[in-house]
Design a protein around this motif. Structure first.
Motif, PDB file in Angstrom:
ATOM      1  N   ARG A 145       0.845  -1.210   0.000  1.00  0.00           N
ATOM      2  CA  ARG A 145       0.000   0.000   0.000  1.00  0.00           C
ATOM      3  C   ARG A 145       0.873   1.251   0.000  1.00  0.00           C
ATOM      4  N   SER A 146       2.175   1.094   0.208  1.00  0.00           N
ATOM      5  CA  SER A 146       3.071   2.249   0.267  1.00  0.00           C
ATOM      6  C   SER A 146       3.746   2.490  -1.086  1.00  0.00           C
ATOM      7  N   PRO A 147       3.429   3.622  -1.741  1.00  0.00           N
ATOM      8  CA  PRO A 147       4.081   3.916  -3.023  1.00  0.00           C
ATOM      9  C   PRO A 147       5.600   4.050  -2.870  1.00  0.00           C
ATOM     10  N   ALA A 148       6.062   4.544  -1.716  1.00  0.00           N
ATOM     11  CA  ALA A 148       7.513   4.688  -1.504  1.00  0.00           C
ATOM     12  C   ALA A 148       8.180   3.318  -1.479  1.00  0.00           C
ATOM     13  N   ALA A 149       7.518   2.343  -0.852  1.00  0.00           N
ATOM     14  CA  ALA A 149       8.070   0.983  -0.828  1.00  0.00           C
ATOM     15  C   ALA A 149       8.082   0.411  -2.241  1.00  0.00           C
ATOM     16  N   LEU A 150       6.984   0.612  -2.968  1.00  0.00           N
ATOM     17  CA  LEU A 150       6.927   0.054  -4.326  1.00  0.00           C
ATOM     18  C   LEU A 150       8.016   0.639  -5.225  1.00  0.00           C
ATOM     19  N   ALA A 151       8.368   1.906  -4.999  1.00  0.00           N
ATOM     20  CA  ALA A 151       9.434   2.520  -5.807  1.00  0.00           C
ATOM     21  C   ALA A 151      10.761   1.793  -5.562  1.00  0.00           C
ATOM     22  N   ILE A 152      11.031   1.458  -4.306  1.00  0.00           N
ATOM     23  CA  ILE A 152      12.259   0.708  -3.982  1.00  0.00           C
ATOM     24  C   ILE A 152      12.196  -0.691  -4.606  1.00  0.00           C
ATOM     25  N   ALA A 153      11.034  -1.345  -4.453  1.00  0.00           N
ATOM     26  CA  ALA A 153      10.888  -2.714  -4.981  1.00  0.00           C
ATOM     27  C   ALA A 153      11.111  -2.721  -6.499  1.00  0.00           C
ATOM     28  N   GLN A 154      10.532  -1.717  -7.161  1.00  0.00           N
ATOM     29  CA  GLN A 154      10.692  -1.637  -8.628  1.00  0.00           C
ATOM     30  C   GLN A 154      12.168  -1.452  -9.000  1.00  0.00           C
ATOM     31  N   ARG A 155      12.861  -0.612  -8.251  1.00  0.00           N
ATOM     32  CA  ARG A 155      14.297  -0.420  -8.537  1.00  0.00           C
ATOM     33  C   ARG A 155      15.064  -1.721  -8.351  1.00  0.00           C
ATOM     34  N   ASN A 156      14.688  -2.470  -7.318  1.00  0.00           N
ATOM     35  CA  ASN A 156      15.376  -3.752  -7.089  1.00  0.00           C
ATOM     36  C   ASN A 156      15.155  -4.727  -8.241  1.00  0.00           C
ATOM     37  N   THR A 157      13.907  -4.809  -8.722  1.00  0.00           N
ATOM     38  CA  THR A 157      13.686  -5.749  -9.844  1.00  0.00           C
ATOM     39  C   THR A 157      14.407  -5.243 -11.090  1.00  0.00           C
ATOM     40  N   ASP A 158      14.473  -3.919 -11.280  1.00  0.00           N
ATOM     41  CA  ASP A 158      15.188  -3.376 -12.451  1.00  0.00           C
ATOM     42  C   ASP A 158      16.667  -3.735 -12.372  1.00  0.00           C
ATOM     43  N   ILE A 159      17.278  -3.491 -11.213  1.00  0.00           N
ATOM     44  CA  ILE A 159      18.716  -3.733 -11.066  1.00  0.00           C
ATOM     45  C   ILE A 159      19.027  -5.228 -11.232  1.00  0.00           C
ATOM     46  N   LEU A 160      18.170  -6.060 -10.666  1.00  0.00           N
ATOM     47  CA  LEU A 160      18.442  -7.512 -10.690  1.00  0.00           C
ATOM     48  C   LEU A 160      17.853  -8.187 -11.927  1.00  0.00           C
ATOM     49  N   ASN A 161      17.185  -7.358 -12.758  1.00  0.00           N
ATOM     50  CA  ASN A 161      16.672  -7.879 -14.015  1.00  0.00           C
ATOM     51  C   ASN A 161      15.631  -8.984 -13.812  1.00  0.00           C
ATOM     52  N   ALA A 162      14.696  -8.713 -12.927  1.00  0.00           N
ATOM     53  CA  ALA A 162      13.613  -9.669 -12.670  1.00  0.00           C
ATOM     54  C   ALA A 162      12.323  -9.140 -13.293  1.00  0.00           C
ATOM     55  N   ARG A 163      11.355 -10.044 -13.478  1.00  0.00           N
ATOM     56  CA  ARG A 163      10.085  -9.632 -14.066  1.00  0.00           C
ATOM     57  C   ARG A 163       9.010  -9.778 -12.983  1.00  0.00           C
TER      58      ARG A 163
END
Ligand code: GLN
Length: 280
Positions: A145-163
């Motif tokens: 529910r936290s957009p700030a958390a989702l921003a971090i999560a999205q960066r992590n999947t981008d860096i680690l190249n996950a889908r």
């Protein structure tokens, strides 16, 4: 350099009640981060003199650590399941305990199958990202529910190249009638008055990711009540919980329609994850 590291590790040991070895390790981690060098470089250069800029950068970090700020927030990262994840005070710091939840989830995910998987309250995204990387065919959705958390999560999947598909959602609220083969969650599960919340790293983490009402079960209750409506027939629900909550969580799972719930112990021998499958 070695004198600065020794002085800092004494201060850290005294202020945070750390063992000598732990304090030395923390001092080295902070120095490596402050000077942008590897831990091996520190060992090879331990007699080098330090310039004022280096001293100031290291001291600034050490003084924040002396206030209790977690190492993971100071260096902005923590390893989980063998991979580095970015973290900020918007997300819970990934814990080794949660690797059990990942192991149990992977045991339900045969590598050749394109399973639909949901991670509720993803935070840093460490669970969802790990599952997506370990099972590339899986279709992993993660909500927070936290957009700030989702921003971090999205960066992590981008860096680690996950889908991973991310959605802003208060638990199941934005998921309409979607159903999954596997639902996992590490929800908040600490009782609001638990003194543990006032100690150590936890003080600096988001309370909304840690505390869940008088008995710590508020979110586990909400999740188990609704989860079965979002599971496909035969689908599995896996929940992380507190050290003394396995009986209560098993009872919640049984009430919600999970057949024969089970619990599994973490590396410290504590029953830390409970779950089971919905009847076919
Ligand atoms: N295991 C964590 C702790 O005790 C809590 C994590 C959580 O509430 N999900 O610090």
């Amino acid at each position: 350099m070695v004198d600065s590291l020794v002085a800092a590790s004494h201060e850290l040991a005294a202020a945070l009640g750390l063992e000598k070895r732990e304090a030395r390790l923390e001092a080295r981690v902070l120095a490596a981060f402050a000077w942008n060098v590897s831990p091996a470089w520190l060992i090879a250069h331990d007699t080098d003199p330090l310039n004022d800029t280096h001293v100031a950068a290291f001291e600034a970090l050490v003084s924040r650590r002396l206030e209790g700020v977690p190492i993971a927030y100071l260096v902005g990262a923590r390893e989980f399941y063998g991979r580095p994840f970015l973290v900020s005070p918007d997300v819970l710091i990934p814990r080794p305990d949660t690797e059990l939840l990942v192991e149990r989830a992977l045991a339900c995910m045969p590598p050749g199958q394109a399973m639909a998987v949901l991670d509720l309250g993803t935070g840093s995204g460490c669970i969802a990202t790990t599952l997506a990387l370990e099972r590339p065919l899986a279709r992993v959705t993660a909500v927070d529910r936290s957009p700030a958390a989702l921003a971090i999560a999205q960066r992590n999947t981008d860096i680690l190249n996950a889908r991973v598909e991310f959605l802003t959602s208060d638990w199941f609220a934005s998921l309409a009638s979607r159903r999954f083969d596997l639902i996992v969650s590490n929800p908040p599960y600490i009782a609001a008055a638990d003194p543990h919340l006032a100690r150590g790293d936890v003080r600096f983490e988001p309370l909304s990711a840690l505390a869940a009402g008088q008995d710590g079960l508020d979110d586990l209750r909400r999740l188990s009540r609704t989860a079965c409506a979002h599971l496909k027939p035969g689908g599995t629900l896996l929940l992380e919980h507190g050290y003394d909550q396995s009986d209560a969580v098993q009872a919640l799972l049984r009430e919600s329609g999970i057949r024969l719930p089970q619990s599994w112990a973490d590396l410290s021998g504590i029953l830390r994850v409970s779950g089971g499958a919905l009847s076919e």
